[in-house]
Motif scaffolding. Structure first.
Motif, PDB file in Angstrom:
ATOM      1  N   ILE A 225      -6.610  29.890  35.166  1.00  0.00           N
ATOM      2  CA  ILE A 225      -7.961  29.243  35.673  1.00  0.00           C
ATOM      3  C   ILE A 225      -8.965  29.190  34.558  1.00  0.00           C
ATOM      4  O   ILE A 225      -9.618  28.370  34.348  1.00  0.00           O
ATOM      5  CB  ILE A 225      -8.586  30.418  36.691  1.00  0.00           C
ATOM      6  N   ILE A 226      -8.922  30.290  33.655  1.00  0.00           N
ATOM      7  CA  ILE A 226      -9.747  30.545  32.610  1.00  0.00           C
ATOM      8  C   ILE A 226      -9.447  29.461  31.434  1.00  0.00           C
ATOM      9  O   ILE A 226     -10.294  29.103  30.848  1.00  0.00           O
ATOM     10  CB  ILE A 226      -9.685  32.107  31.936  1.00  0.00           C
ATOM     11  N   SER A 227      -8.311  29.087  31.551  1.00  0.00           N
ATOM     12  CA  SER A 227      -7.855  27.776  30.348  1.00  0.00           C
ATOM     13  C   SER A 227      -8.425  26.714  30.836  1.00  0.00           C
ATOM     14  O   SER A 227      -8.572  26.087  29.812  1.00  0.00           O
ATOM     15  CB  SER A 227      -6.137  27.948  30.325  1.00  0.00           C
ATOM     16  N   ASP A 228      -8.582  26.492  32.161  1.00  0.00           N
ATOM     17  CA  ASP A 228      -9.127  25.339  32.595  1.00  0.00           C
ATOM     18  C   ASP A 228     -10.704  25.187  32.299  1.00  0.00           C
ATOM     19  O   ASP A 228     -10.889  23.980  32.113  1.00  0.00           O
ATOM     20  CB  ASP A 228      -8.998  25.155  34.069  1.00  0.00           C
ATOM     21  N   GLU A 229     -11.327  26.203  32.157  1.00  0.00           N
ATOM     22  CA  GLU A 229     -12.562  26.304  31.744  1.00  0.00           C
ATOM     23  C   GLU A 229     -13.015  25.786  30.439  1.00  0.00           C
ATOM     24  O   GLU A 229     -14.131  25.836  29.900  1.00  0.00           O
ATOM     25  CB  GLU A 229     -13.192  27.781  32.000  1.00  0.00           C
ATOM     26  N   ARG A 230     -11.830  25.862  29.406  1.00  0.00           N
ATOM     27  CA  ARG A 230     -12.282  25.529  28.079  1.00  0.00           C
ATOM     28  C   ARG A 230     -12.988  24.155  27.810  1.00  0.00           C
ATOM     29  O   ARG A 230     -13.743  24.117  26.681  1.00  0.00           O
ATOM     30  CB  ARG A 230     -10.986  25.311  27.235  1.00  0.00           C
ATOM     31  N   ASN A 231     -12.889  23.393  28.635  1.00  0.00           N
ATOM     32  CA  ASN A 231     -13.517  21.942  28.441  1.00  0.00           C
ATOM     33  C   ASN A 231     -14.724  22.022  29.363  1.00  0.00           C
ATOM     34  O   ASN A 231     -15.433  20.760  29.338  1.00  0.00           O
ATOM     35  CB  ASN A 231     -12.452  20.732  29.018  1.00  0.00           C
TER      36      ASN A 231
ATOM     37  N   PRO B 176     -10.558  27.673  42.853  1.00  0.00           N
ATOM     38  CA  PRO B 176     -11.210  28.815  42.501  1.00  0.00           C
ATOM     39  C   PRO B 176     -11.983  28.767  41.180  1.00  0.00           C
ATOM     40  O   PRO B 176     -12.658  29.807  40.786  1.00  0.00           O
ATOM     41  CB  PRO B 176      -9.809  29.587  41.953  1.00  0.00           C
ATOM     42  N   SER B 177     -12.452  27.566  40.761  1.00  0.00           N
ATOM     43  CA  SER B 177     -13.208  27.323  39.318  1.00  0.00           C
ATOM     44  C   SER B 177     -14.078  26.150  39.613  1.00  0.00           C
ATOM     45  O   SER B 177     -13.636  25.178  40.203  1.00  0.00           O
ATOM     46  CB  SER B 177     -12.475  27.505  38.065  1.00  0.00           C
ATOM     47  N   ILE B 178     -14.944  26.144  38.566  1.00  0.00           N
ATOM     48  CA  ILE B 178     -15.790  25.041  38.752  1.00  0.00           C
ATOM     49  C   ILE B 178     -15.208  23.958  38.117  1.00  0.00           C
ATOM     50  O   ILE B 178     -15.442  22.738  38.635  1.00  0.00           O
ATOM     51  CB  ILE B 178     -17.156  25.075  37.956  1.00  0.00           C
ATOM     52  N   MET B 179     -14.326  24.120  37.083  1.00  0.00           N
ATOM     53  CA  MET B 179     -13.673  22.773  36.457  1.00  0.00           C
ATOM     54  C   MET B 179     -12.366  22.274  37.306  1.00  0.00           C
ATOM     55  O   MET B 179     -12.189  21.148  37.288  1.00  0.00           O
ATOM     56  CB  MET B 179     -13.146  23.349  34.986  1.00  0.00           C
TER      57      MET B 179
END
Length: 349
Positions: free
Chosen positions: A202-208, A44-47
């Motif tokens: 999901i958005i938490s995974d994008e932090r990096n 669901p996300s790039i990261m």
């Protein structure tokens, strides 16, 4: 029956298409394996796709080693394949590689189902290439096609849930909605809150992620979204307490019922104003807001004083409502401070 084709479905289809084109150009057999790998690798996300790719490298290395050893020592009998699959799954789980178990099994089965000539180096490269092509196709598609705007999507869910909770907090104290309709609204709110929690992960995974343009603004929003979800949870708790105790609330002294209804109305308006402040749709005067919050605190104190000396049976249904109001007020106060900090920081940048 609803029939919605979302971006992730489209990207999965495109990843499979890209996989089949590449395998066709390279003349690789068993292209079905590559297509299945592409479907499994679509995240669901790039990261999460990058994280999945890292796990694939480790888990498939483990699976490949066991597949080769299993074929050399045990042959490619169905029992041998099953035994190697069990051992590899156990090791992957022990290593914490839960997400890629299905892909590891696919790799093992692909490698062990050798032809009559047995396993050669070229055979291993060809079989592993199938999985690699599928995973890389999913990664490329996820990065280039419909890159998700997780902040926008998450806030949309939060706002929709907030509007529904605000609506219920307006109608429940006045008893203007029937029970079945209230329960249906409550189920929809529960689903939206769960969706918001999932999206927050999901958005938490994008932090990096390295592709975030304004990382400080992104991190501020992540913190705010976390507290917005907490506010939704507190509002849902208050809604359920009001639903459960509204009849008893009407039966007690009118002044106590009036204080509770007044608090619910004020805190509901406060909640709506914070969301509008976050969207830059209104300007809330800090001094006026302090007076409003002070008035709410006075009303809460008055309610507590009114409850002093009440019979135990009245406390059992009034206290949960009062406690839910206090917890919601405390959470909203924190959220407002965070929104104002974000507003102040971004005005300087």
């Amino acid at each position: 029956m609803e029939f919605n084709i979302g971006p992730r479905m489209v990207k999965t289809g495109l990843a499979v298409t890209l996989t089949l084109i590449i395998t066709g150009m390279l003349g690789l057999n068993l292209e079905l394996v590559a297509a299945i790998a592409a479907v499994l690798a679509m995240q669901p996300s790039i990261m999460r796709t990058f994280d999945y790719l890292k796990e694939v490298v480790i888990s498939n290395s483990v699976g490949s080693v066991f597949a080769i050893l299993g074929t050399l020592l045990l042959g490619n009998h169905p029992l041998s394949v099953g035994t190697v699959v069990i051992i590899s799954i156990a090791i992957n789980i022990k290593l914490g590689l839960h997400k890629t178990v299905s892909l590891t099994v696919l790799t093992i089965v692909t490698l062990m189902l050798a032809n009559g000539d047995g396993i050669s180096f070229l055979y291993i490269v060809q079989r592993l290439s199938l999985v690699t092509i599928g995973v890389l196709s999913a990664l490329i598609t996820n990065v280039l096609v419909f890159p998700p705007d997780h902040q926008k999507n998450l806030f949309r869910i939060i706002k929709k849930a907030s509007e529904k909770t605000n609506f219920l907090l307006r109608v429940i104290p006045n008893e203007t909605m029937n029970v079945p309709q209230m329960k249906e609204e409550d189920r929809q709110i529960e689903k939206l809150i769960n969706d918001a929690k999932d999206y927050y992960e999901i958005i938490s995974d994008e932090r990096n992620s390295l592709i975030i343009k304004n990382k400080l603004s992104f991190l501020r929003n992540v913190i705010i979204y976390k507290h917005m979800i907490q506010v939704l949870i507190k509002k849902q708790t208050l809604i359920r307490e009001l639903e459960k105790n509204i009849k008893e609330l009407e039966a007690i002294q009118s002044h106590k019922a009036f204080l509770i209804k007044k608090l619910v109305k004020e805190i509901n308006n406060y909640s709506e104003n914070i969301v509008l402040l976050y969207e830059n749709k209104i300007i809330l005067d800090k001094d006026l807001q302090k007076e409003t919050k002070a008035a709410m605190q006075v009303t809460i104190n008055n309610l507590i004083e009114e409850l002093q000396g009440s019979e135990f049976d009245k406390w059992t249904f009034v206290f949960p409502i009062a406690n839910s109001i206090v917890e919601l007020f405390f959470e909203l106060d924190k959220l407002e401070r965070l929104v104002r900090i974000k507003e102040a920081k971004e005005s300087k940048e």
